[in-house]
Design a protein around this motif. Structure first.
Motif, PDB file in Angstrom:
ATOM      1  N   LEU A 196       0.990  -1.214   0.066  1.00 34.84           N
ATOM      2  CA  LEU A 196       0.064  -0.131   0.163  1.00 34.84           C
ATOM      3  C   LEU A 196       0.865   1.263   0.018  1.00 34.84           C
ATOM      4  O   LEU A 196       0.604   2.338  -0.873  1.00 34.84           O
ATOM      5  CB  LEU A 196      -1.004  -0.021   1.351  1.00 34.84           C
ATOM      6  CG  LEU A 196      -1.752   1.273   1.468  1.00 34.84           C
ATOM      7  CD1 LEU A 196      -2.796   1.242   0.117  1.00 34.84           C
ATOM      8  CD2 LEU A 196      -2.585   1.037   2.702  1.00 34.84           C
ATOM      9  N   ASP A 197       1.968   1.457   1.003  1.00 36.27           N
ATOM     10  CA  ASP A 197       2.882   2.465   0.806  1.00 36.27           C
ATOM     11  C   ASP A 197       3.536   2.737  -0.553  1.00 36.27           C
ATOM     12  O   ASP A 197       3.476   3.839  -0.917  1.00 36.27           O
ATOM     13  CB  ASP A 197       3.773   2.152   2.057  1.00 36.27           C
ATOM     14  CG  ASP A 197       4.802   3.158   2.188  1.00 36.27           C
ATOM     15  OD1 ASP A 197       4.209   4.248   2.991  1.00 36.27           O
ATOM     16  OD2 ASP A 197       5.960   3.634   1.467  1.00 36.27           O
ATOM     17  N   PHE A 198       3.693   1.675  -1.349  1.00 42.32           N
ATOM     18  CA  PHE A 198       4.639   1.769  -2.594  1.00 42.32           C
ATOM     19  C   PHE A 198       3.470   2.409  -3.384  1.00 42.32           C
ATOM     20  O   PHE A 198       3.824   3.116  -4.203  1.00 42.32           O
ATOM     21  CB  PHE A 198       4.876   0.299  -2.915  1.00 42.32           C
ATOM     22  CG  PHE A 198       5.554   0.447  -4.312  1.00 42.32           C
ATOM     23  CD1 PHE A 198       6.796   0.599  -4.616  1.00 42.32           C
ATOM     24  CD2 PHE A 198       4.546   0.216  -5.614  1.00 42.32           C
ATOM     25  CE1 PHE A 198       7.312   0.710  -5.875  1.00 42.32           C
ATOM     26  CE2 PHE A 198       5.134   0.178  -6.695  1.00 42.32           C
ATOM     27  CZ  PHE A 198       6.361   0.358  -6.851  1.00 42.32           C
ATOM     28  N   CYS A 199       2.296   1.839  -3.603  1.00 36.69           N
ATOM     29  CA  CYS A 199       1.427   2.340  -4.246  1.00 36.69           C
ATOM     30  C   CYS A 199       0.861   3.914  -4.122  1.00 36.69           C
ATOM     31  O   CYS A 199       0.732   4.672  -5.023  1.00 36.69           O
ATOM     32  CB  CYS A 199      -0.054   1.411  -4.161  1.00 36.69           C
ATOM     33  SG  CYS A 199       0.281   0.001  -5.118  1.00 36.69           S
ATOM     34  N   LYS A 200       0.610   4.377  -2.812  1.00 37.15           N
ATOM     35  CA  LYS A 200       0.349   5.550  -2.445  1.00 37.15           C
ATOM     36  C   LYS A 200       1.481   6.647  -2.933  1.00 37.15           C
ATOM     37  O   LYS A 200       1.148   7.685  -3.382  1.00 37.15           O
ATOM     38  CB  LYS A 200       0.281   5.680  -0.912  1.00 37.15           C
ATOM     39  CG  LYS A 200      -0.970   4.852  -0.331  1.00 37.15           C
ATOM     40  CD  LYS A 200      -2.384   5.795  -0.720  1.00 37.15           C
ATOM     41  CE  LYS A 200      -3.496   5.447   0.136  1.00 37.15           C
ATOM     42  NZ  LYS A 200      -4.691   5.939  -0.302  1.00 37.15           N
ATOM     43  N   LYS A 201       2.673   6.102  -2.602  1.00 32.77           N
ATOM     44  CA  LYS A 201       3.855   6.977  -2.993  1.00 32.77           C
ATOM     45  C   LYS A 201       4.063   7.426  -4.506  1.00 32.77           C
ATOM     46  O   LYS A 201       4.497   8.514  -4.883  1.00 32.77           O
ATOM     47  CB  LYS A 201       5.302   6.468  -2.353  1.00 32.77           C
ATOM     48  CG  LYS A 201       5.320   6.721  -0.993  1.00 32.77           C
ATOM     49  CD  LYS A 201       6.755   6.075  -0.504  1.00 32.77           C
ATOM     50  CE  LYS A 201       7.166   6.629   1.034  1.00 32.77           C
ATOM     51  NZ  LYS A 201       6.024   6.261   2.199  1.00 32.77           N
ATOM     52  N   LEU A 202       3.541   6.282  -5.399  1.00 33.61           N
ATOM     53  CA  LEU A 202       3.773   6.571  -6.371  1.00 33.61           C
ATOM     54  C   LEU A 202       2.307   7.044  -7.546  1.00 33.61           C
ATOM     55  O   LEU A 202       2.260   6.903  -8.806  1.00 33.61           O
ATOM     56  CB  LEU A 202       4.244   5.094  -7.291  1.00 33.61           C
ATOM     57  CG  LEU A 202       5.803   4.935  -7.216  1.00 33.61           C
ATOM     58  CD1 LEU A 202       6.079   3.696  -7.212  1.00 33.61           C
ATOM     59  CD2 LEU A 202       6.597   5.843  -8.175  1.00 33.61           C
ATOM     60  N   GLY A 203       1.439   7.056  -6.772  1.00 31.15           N
ATOM     61  CA  GLY A 203       0.107   7.510  -7.136  1.00 31.15           C
ATOM     62  C   GLY A 203      -0.656   6.337  -7.830  1.00 31.15           C
ATOM     63  O   GLY A 203      -1.443   6.800  -9.049  1.00 31.15           O
ATOM     64  N   LEU A 204      -0.418   5.202  -7.620  1.00 31.07           N
ATOM     65  CA  LEU A 204      -1.191   3.991  -8.135  1.00 31.07           C
ATOM     66  C   LEU A 204      -2.306   3.778  -7.297  1.00 31.07           C
ATOM     67  O   LEU A 204      -2.511   4.187  -6.108  1.00 31.07           O
ATOM     68  CB  LEU A 204      -0.126   2.838  -8.230  1.00 31.07           C
ATOM     69  CG  LEU A 204       1.180   3.109  -9.040  1.00 31.07           C
ATOM     70  CD1 LEU A 204       2.021   1.634  -8.883  1.00 31.07           C
ATOM     71  CD2 LEU A 204       0.807   3.520 -10.465  1.00 31.07           C
ATOM     72  N   GLU A 205      -3.413   2.892  -7.879  1.00 34.05           N
ATOM     73  CA  GLU A 205      -4.558   2.456  -7.000  1.00 34.05           C
ATOM     74  C   GLU A 205      -3.905   1.745  -6.053  1.00 34.05           C
ATOM     75  O   GLU A 205      -3.048   0.833  -6.080  1.00 34.05           O
ATOM     76  CB  GLU A 205      -5.368   1.664  -8.130  1.00 34.05           C
ATOM     77  CG  GLU A 205      -5.947   2.530  -9.260  1.00 34.05           C
ATOM     78  CD  GLU A 205      -7.081   3.516  -8.901  1.00 34.05           C
ATOM     79  OE1 GLU A 205      -7.805   3.285  -7.573  1.00 34.05           O
ATOM     80  OE2 GLU A 205      -7.136   4.528  -9.427  1.00 34.05           O
ATOM     81  N   ASP A 206      -4.930   1.951  -4.840  1.00 35.11           N
ATOM     82  CA  ASP A 206      -4.434   0.915  -3.644  1.00 35.11           C
ATOM     83  C   ASP A 206      -4.485  -0.475  -3.814  1.00 35.11           C
ATOM     84  O   ASP A 206      -5.377  -0.901  -4.324  1.00 35.11           O
ATOM     85  CB  ASP A 206      -5.324   1.394  -2.633  1.00 35.11           C
ATOM     86  CG  ASP A 206      -5.516   2.797  -2.107  1.00 35.11           C
ATOM     87  OD1 ASP A 206      -4.268   3.535  -2.673  1.00 35.11           O
ATOM     88  OD2 ASP A 206      -5.890   3.340  -1.182  1.00 35.11           O
ATOM     89  N   THR A 207      -3.376  -0.995  -3.293  1.00 33.15           N
ATOM     90  CA  THR A 207      -3.238  -2.507  -3.277  1.00 33.15           C
ATOM     91  C   THR A 207      -2.644  -2.861  -2.096  1.00 33.15           C
ATOM     92  O   THR A 207      -1.702  -2.237  -1.595  1.00 33.15           O
ATOM     93  CB  THR A 207      -2.318  -3.179  -4.458  1.00 33.15           C
ATOM     94  OG1 THR A 207      -2.854  -2.464  -5.693  1.00 33.15           O
ATOM     95  CG2 THR A 207      -2.350  -4.474  -4.463  1.00 33.15           C
ATOM     96  N   TYR A 208      -3.171  -3.952  -1.359  1.00 34.68           N
ATOM     97  CA  TYR A 208      -2.894  -4.304  -0.107  1.00 34.68           C
ATOM     98  C   TYR A 208      -2.157  -5.733  -0.138  1.00 34.68           C
ATOM     99  O   TYR A 208      -2.287  -6.295  -1.107  1.00 34.68           O
ATOM    100  CB  TYR A 208      -3.888  -4.556   1.002  1.00 34.68           C
ATOM    101  CG  TYR A 208      -4.695  -3.220   1.045  1.00 34.68           C
ATOM    102  CD1 TYR A 208      -4.424  -2.453   2.097  1.00 34.68           C
ATOM    103  CD2 TYR A 208      -5.822  -2.820   0.401  1.00 34.68           C
ATOM    104  CE1 TYR A 208      -5.224  -1.322   2.303  1.00 34.68           C
ATOM    105  CE2 TYR A 208      -6.412  -1.587   0.467  1.00 34.68           C
ATOM    106  CZ  TYR A 208      -5.990  -0.831   1.567  1.00 34.68           C
ATOM    107  OH  TYR A 208      -6.948   0.350   1.808  1.00 34.68           O
ATOM    108  N   SER A 209      -1.075  -5.724   0.599  1.00 34.86           N
ATOM    109  CA  SER A 209      -0.361  -6.980   0.565  1.00 34.86           C
ATOM    110  C   SER A 209      -1.260  -8.001   1.381  1.00 34.86           C
ATOM    111  O   SER A 209      -2.399  -8.216   1.872  1.00 34.86           O
ATOM    112  CB  SER A 209       0.935  -7.145   1.762  1.00 34.86           C
ATOM    113  OG  SER A 209       0.337  -6.949   3.138  1.00 34.86           O
ATOM    114  N   ASP A 210      -1.111  -9.508   0.980  1.00 35.23           N
ATOM    115  CA  ASP A 210      -1.968 -10.696   1.331  1.00 35.23           C
ATOM    116  C   ASP A 210      -1.554 -10.886   2.824  1.00 35.23           C
ATOM    117  O   ASP A 210      -2.149 -11.957   3.125  1.00 35.23           O
ATOM    118  CB  ASP A 210      -1.701 -11.772   0.458  1.00 35.23           C
ATOM    119  CG  ASP A 210      -0.352 -12.269   0.350  1.00 35.23           C
ATOM    120  OD1 ASP A 210       0.392 -11.847   1.083  1.00 35.23           O
ATOM    121  OD2 ASP A 210      -0.010 -13.135  -0.511  1.00 35.23           O
TER     122      ASP A 210
END
Length: 356
Positions: A196-210
């Motif tokens: 989620l942190d990676f996606c937020k920092k790069l402006g990508l749609e939220d994805t959570y780890s499993d």
């Protein structure tokens, strides 16, 4: 004429910064429909990408494992990898390509330039992204990995320290404004989730780890036992080409030793920082986050030198004896690091006989 895609994101997986968790998520697919992660046999793309540009290919461990030991095989390997990337870069309905590999952190300036020249024709913009681990925790993690898999038997800082100025090669080639560096701290991750942190920092749609945690850490007791065995090289039996399989089996047995985390003392840390002062000063200026570490927090448990580790390993003699399951020990069991090394070798010989 090739139509360029909007963006290529290159994740440089600096060692011990959650790369395995990220790569598993990338390989399964992020929630952002714009993003494509090229499909290689491994979720970690290190070997496939770095193998395209590494100059000293005969010394690169991934290529050696693939049997690439001459220029003809290297060309075949590179042709295959280039085709996979080319097909991904030219895919329809995907405007963002994501790449990831730990070994990219170790690319030389020349290799980085060649990497950029390879990517440029395909993309309008290229962003380099990396989490950067502070030196104390990085050294402790790196030491564990080297002890587990590379028979590390000393505390030479030059073999543990990862030069942060490696990032400067990317700054020069891609421009520092296109190289995004963030301090790696589990407590600072958005939602305590690195994906989620990676996606937020790069402006990508939220994805959570499993929720799967890739944690290969051993206890300080287990690390001390392994180190002591490697330190006494003359005691080590020769298992030939089966040595890695035998060692991995023994590492799994060592997971049965519970205990504290492996730590270095402030004395060791200070010696390292004196040796690499200019490099560490560079990253503290380069990165935007606070790079502070409390180097004195673990002094009561931290190791300062090889002798500390060797002596500590003797606490595990009873555990090692239990692994032998009442087998006759052909030497006196005394409270000494050599006893630890001899017991480990007996156990590994036993593992070898059972496996082969």
């Amino acid at each position: 004429m090739l139509e360029k895609k909007d963006l290529c994101i290159v994740h440089i997986g600096m060692p011990k910064t959650g790369s395995s968790t990220l790569q598993e998520a990338f390989d399964k697919g992020l929630n952002d429909s714009r993003v494509l992660y090229p499909k290689f046999p491994e979720s970690n793309q290190s070997g496939r990408i770095y193998g395209l540009f590494v100059k000293n290919y005969l010394s690169y461990h991934f290529l050696a494992a693939q049997g690439v030991n001459d220029k003809e095989k290297l060309q075949l390997f590179r042709d295959k990898s280039r085709k996979i990337l080319h097909d991904a870069f030219c895919s329809e309905n995907k405007s963002i390509i994501l790449l990831s590999g730990e070994d990219l952190f170790h690319m030389t300036e020349e290799e980085v330039i060649n990497f950029k020249n390879f990517l440029d024709p395909y993309f309008k913009k290229i962003v380099i992204f990396a989490y950067v681990r502070p030196v104390k925790s990085l050294l402790e993690s790196a030491f564990q990995q080297l002890v587990k898999y590379h028979k590390k038997n000393n505390l030479d800082p030059s073999s543990l320290y990862h030069r942060y100025k490696n990032f400067e090669n990317f700054d020069k080639a891609f421009g520092s404004n296109n190289v995004l560096l963030y301090k790696f701290s589990k407590g600072d991750l958005i939602g305590s989730d690195i994906v989620l942190d990676f996606c937020k920092k790069l402006g990508l749609e939220d994805t959570y780890s499993d929720g799967k945690i890739f944690n290969e850490s051993l206890s300080r007791e287990a690390v001390a036992v392994l180190f002591t065995y490697h330190y006494h090289q003359k005691i080590n039996s020769d298992f030939g080409d089966k040595k890695y399989l035998v060692a991995n089996e023994f590492v799994e047995l060592l997971r049965g030793i519970s205990g504290h985390s492996f730590k270095f003392s402030s004395k060791y840390y200070e010696r390292v920082m004196l040796q690499f002062e200019s490099d560490y000063s560079w990253i503290k200026k380069r990165i935007s986050d606070d790079f502070y570490e409390d180097i004195y927090a673990d002094d009561l448990e931290g190791f300062s030198d090889e002798k500390d580790i060797l002596l500590y390993s003797t606490r595990c003699i009873d555990f090692l004896l239990s692994l032998l399951k009442n087998k006759v020990v052909p030497f006196d069991v005394v409270d000494h690091p050599q006893t630890v090394a001899k017991l480990v070798d007996l156990i590994m010989v036993d593992i070898y006989k059972k496996m082969f």
